[in-house]
Design a protein around this motif. Structure first.
Motif, short mmCIF file in Angstrom:
data_model
loop_
_atom_site.label_atom_id
_atom_site.label_comp_id
_atom_site.label_asym_id
_atom_site.label_seq_id
_atom_site.Cartn_x
_atom_site.Cartn_y
_atom_site.Cartn_z
N VAL A 161 0.86 -1.19 0.00
CA VAL A 161 0.00 0.00 0.00
C VAL A 161 0.89 1.24 0.00
O VAL A 161 1.91 1.28 0.70
N THR A 162 0.50 2.25 -0.77
CA THR A 162 1.25 3.50 -0.80
C THR A 162 0.31 4.69 -0.68
O THR A 162 -0.85 4.62 -1.12
N ASP A 163 0.83 5.78 -0.11
CA ASP A 163 0.03 7.01 0.05
C ASP A 163 0.36 8.04 -1.01
O ASP A 163 0.01 9.22 -0.88
N ARG A 164 1.00 7.63 -2.11
CA ARG A 164 1.50 8.58 -3.11
C ARG A 164 0.39 9.34 -3.83
O ARG A 164 0.64 10.36 -4.47
N HIS A 165 -0.85 8.88 -3.75
CA HIS A 165 -1.95 9.55 -4.44
C HIS A 165 -2.72 10.53 -3.54
O HIS A 165 -3.69 11.13 -3.99
N GLY A 166 -2.28 10.65 -2.28
CA GLY A 166 -3.00 11.52 -1.35
C GLY A 166 -2.13 12.65 -0.82
O GLY A 166 -1.03 12.91 -1.32
N SER A 167 -2.65 13.32 0.20
CA SER A 167 -1.94 14.41 0.86
C SER A 167 -2.31 14.40 2.34
O SER A 167 -3.15 13.61 2.78
N LYS A 168 -1.70 15.29 3.11
CA LYS A 168 -2.04 15.37 4.53
C LYS A 168 -3.50 15.77 4.73
O LYS A 168 -4.18 15.26 5.63
N LYS A 169 -3.98 16.68 3.91
CA LYS A 169 -5.37 17.12 4.03
C LYS A 169 -6.34 16.08 3.47
O LYS A 169 -7.47 15.96 3.94
N ASN A 170 -5.89 15.35 2.47
CA ASN A 170 -6.75 14.35 1.83
C ASN A 170 -5.99 13.03 1.72
O ASN A 170 -5.47 12.67 0.66
N PRO A 171 -5.89 12.28 2.84
CA PRO A 171 -5.12 11.03 2.82
C PRO A 171 -5.75 9.97 1.92
O PRO A 171 -6.95 9.70 2.03
N ILE A 195 20.13 -7.81 5.81
CA ILE A 195 19.37 -6.90 4.97
C ILE A 195 19.87 -6.98 3.52
O ILE A 195 21.06 -6.80 3.25
N ILE A 196 18.96 -7.23 2.58
CA ILE A 196 19.30 -7.25 1.16
C ILE A 196 19.22 -5.84 0.59
O ILE A 196 20.11 -5.41 -0.14
N GLY A 197 18.16 -5.12 0.92
CA GLY A 197 18.03 -3.74 0.46
C GLY A 197 16.59 -3.33 0.26
O GLY A 197 15.65 -4.12 0.43
N SER A 198 16.40 -2.07 -0.14
CA SER A 198 15.08 -1.51 -0.37
C SER A 198 14.60 -1.86 -1.77
O SER A 198 15.38 -1.85 -2.72
N ILE A 199 13.30 -2.17 -1.91
CA ILE A 199 12.75 -2.44 -3.24
C ILE A 199 11.72 -1.39 -3.65
O ILE A 199 11.13 -1.51 -4.72
N THR A 200 11.50 -0.37 -2.83
CA THR A 200 10.71 0.80 -3.23
C THR A 200 11.51 2.04 -2.91
O THR A 200 12.29 2.07 -1.95
N GLU A 201 11.32 3.07 -3.70
CA GLU A 201 12.01 4.34 -3.49
C GLU A 201 11.29 5.43 -4.27
O GLU A 201 10.88 5.22 -5.42
N ASN A 202 11.08 6.56 -3.63
CA ASN A 202 10.40 7.70 -4.27
C ASN A 202 9.03 7.29 -4.83
O ASN A 202 8.65 7.67 -5.94
N PHE A 203 8.30 6.52 -4.03
CA PHE A 203 6.98 6.05 -4.45
C PHE A 203 5.97 6.28 -3.33
O PHE A 203 5.05 5.50 -3.15
N GLY A 204 6.16 7.35 -2.60
CA GLY A 204 5.32 7.61 -1.44
C GLY A 204 5.76 6.76 -0.26
O GLY A 204 6.77 6.06 -0.30
N ASN A 205 4.99 6.82 0.81
CA ASN A 205 5.24 5.93 1.95
C ASN A 205 4.62 4.57 1.65
O ASN A 205 3.40 4.46 1.47
N CYS A 206 5.47 3.55 1.57
CA CYS A 206 5.04 2.21 1.18
C CYS A 206 4.99 1.31 2.41
O CYS A 206 5.97 1.21 3.15
#
Length: 436
Positions: free
Chosen positions: A163-173, A416-427
């Protein structure tokens, strides 16, 4: 982690931590097989677009094998060769992968070969017409090669929900559901509710997804409703909209029924629901909330989160006798217990040392191990289909007003292998597919 449901438990209980000796898992010393993957070998004239596709296929194969760090050591420098013919006597690796690409009137074709250098023979060879995804071809070849070498299934064709929050904002989560390759590639949006999606789960055959949705109704009262999404038809259906919580759902092994948390009776309890008839069977019955179930592969043992001991901790239930046993005693409170594919171990997150960290213990409560430490705040563990890896969400504080949350992968020993998401909102809330 489904913070909304967990907070139901956290607010009920505070207590003194049990005195435990928690140890981190040590690194295993294993002999690695050396793998080299050549750059793309081209025959004849090839367009720049197809050269990029060829490069992506070979890079995918190379990257795939780098995940199994305890099994393979992958050469990082590209091997440029002009022919698929390998001189077995001159190579200092155990396995060598080559890919020969030709541009035909019908499109790009590749012949990929894995060479066993020690045995001086071709291990596996596959021909593909590249009409769709170059990454899918790379993952498929890597999977068959890995299986030929080890005799085991790999993670290379598996997927991860998140799940990511990249389509929302603080006012409109807004939080929406996505599906991606195990390594973070080919992200695909699954939901378009413009609400808050929580607690995803995928069926054992990988065809359907359960998730809950928080969205303002006509009367502005929020309810947590449960939906199912058919990945083949992209059709979404409402499963449960009883008053309160309809969430934390997971599929039973037969995929015909689910475990879920309902609070329509006034308290959060765990039920079994038949997906066809919608008939309910109540499993828990306690004044303290019981939430967030997970089931082992044969359906004989359930693990869940409960505050019945004074604070949210991990419990198991024998599905035949309904006997409940507490198995965790670490931290101020726990969350999101998840079985391994074999059902012998459970990973979970625990609030300890002012943050969440990932722990692992046997299904009977023995052999507690701490898998993350000094690596941000870590939640929502989910096992890979082969049980060798854990995907989880990790939050890093950037400043007093900003933090970022991404999906990471580690092996089952905490490396730890590493991150698989980046710059895609909070995942958040990763869920690994159980089948290929």
């Amino acid at each position: 982690m489904n913070k909304i449901i967990v907070m139901v438990l956290v607010l009920l209980s505070f207590g003194v931590n049990a005195q435990l000796n928690i140890v981190a898992v040590g690194k295993a010393e294993l002999e690695q097989s050396k793998v080299a993957v050549s750059s793309a070998i081209t025959q004849g004239s090839i367009s720049n677009k197809n050269r990029d596709i060829a490069k992506e296929v070979m890079n995918t194969v190379r990257n795939d094998f780098s995940f199994y760090q305890k099994v393979f050591s992958v050469e990082t420098e590209l091997r440029s060769i002009n022919s698929a013919d390998i001189n077995y006597d001159s190579e200092s690796v155990n396995y060598f992968v080559t890919g020969v690409f030709r541009e035909l009137p019908t499109g790009l074709r590749v012949s990929i070969t894995a060479h066993d250098i020690n045995k001086k023979k071709i291990l596996i060879q596959q021909d593909y017409d590249i009409r769709d995804s170059a990454r899918d071809i790379g993952h498929e070849f890597s999977h068959y090669t890995y299986k030929e070498i080890t005799g085991k299934e790999s993670i290379f064709k598996s997927k991860i929900l998140f799940v990511t929050d990249r389509h929302g904002s603080k006012k409109n989560p807004v939080k929406e559901l996505y599906l991606m390759d195990f390594d973070g590639g080919q992200k695909r949006r699954l939901t378009f509710h413009k609400g808050v999606v929580i607690s995803p789960a995928i069926s054992n055959d990988g065809s359907k997804v359960l998730y809950s949705l928080i969205k303002d109704g006509v009367d502005k009262n929020k309810n947590i409703n449960l939906y199912v999404l058919d990945l083949e038809t992209n059709k979404t259906s409402l499963i449960s909209s009883r008053k309160g919580i309809n969430s934390g759902a997971v599929f039973m092994p037969d995929n015909e029924s689910i475990l879920l948390t309902l609070s329509h009776t006034g308290n959060a309890e765990i039920y079994i629901m038949n997906l066809k008839t919608k008939a309910l069977t109540r499993l828990t019955n306690h004044y303290s909330p019981d939430v967030d179930p997970s089931i082992n592969k044969d359906g004989t043992l359930m693990t869940f989160l409960s505050g019945r001991g004074g604070k949210p901790m991990i419990y198991t239930m024998d599905m035949a006798t309904r006997k409940v046993t507490r198995i965790s005693y670490v931290g101020k409170f726990n969350a999101t217990p998840r079985f391994t594919p074999e059902g012998d171990q459970i990973a979970f997150s625990s609030w300890l040392d002012t943050r969440f960290d990932i722990f692992r213990l046997d299904a009977n409560g023995n052999n507690l191990a701490r898998l993350t430490k000094d690596f941000g705040s870590n939640e929502d563990p989910t096992y890979s289909n082969d049980g060798q890896f854990i995907a989880f969400s990790s939050q890093r504080v950037i400043s007093r007003s900003k933090a970022v949350q991404n999906i990471y992968i580690m092996d089952n020993d905490g490396e730890i292998i590493g991150s698989i998401t980046e710059n895609f909102g909070n995942c958040i809330t990763p869920r690994w597919t159980k089948s290929l």
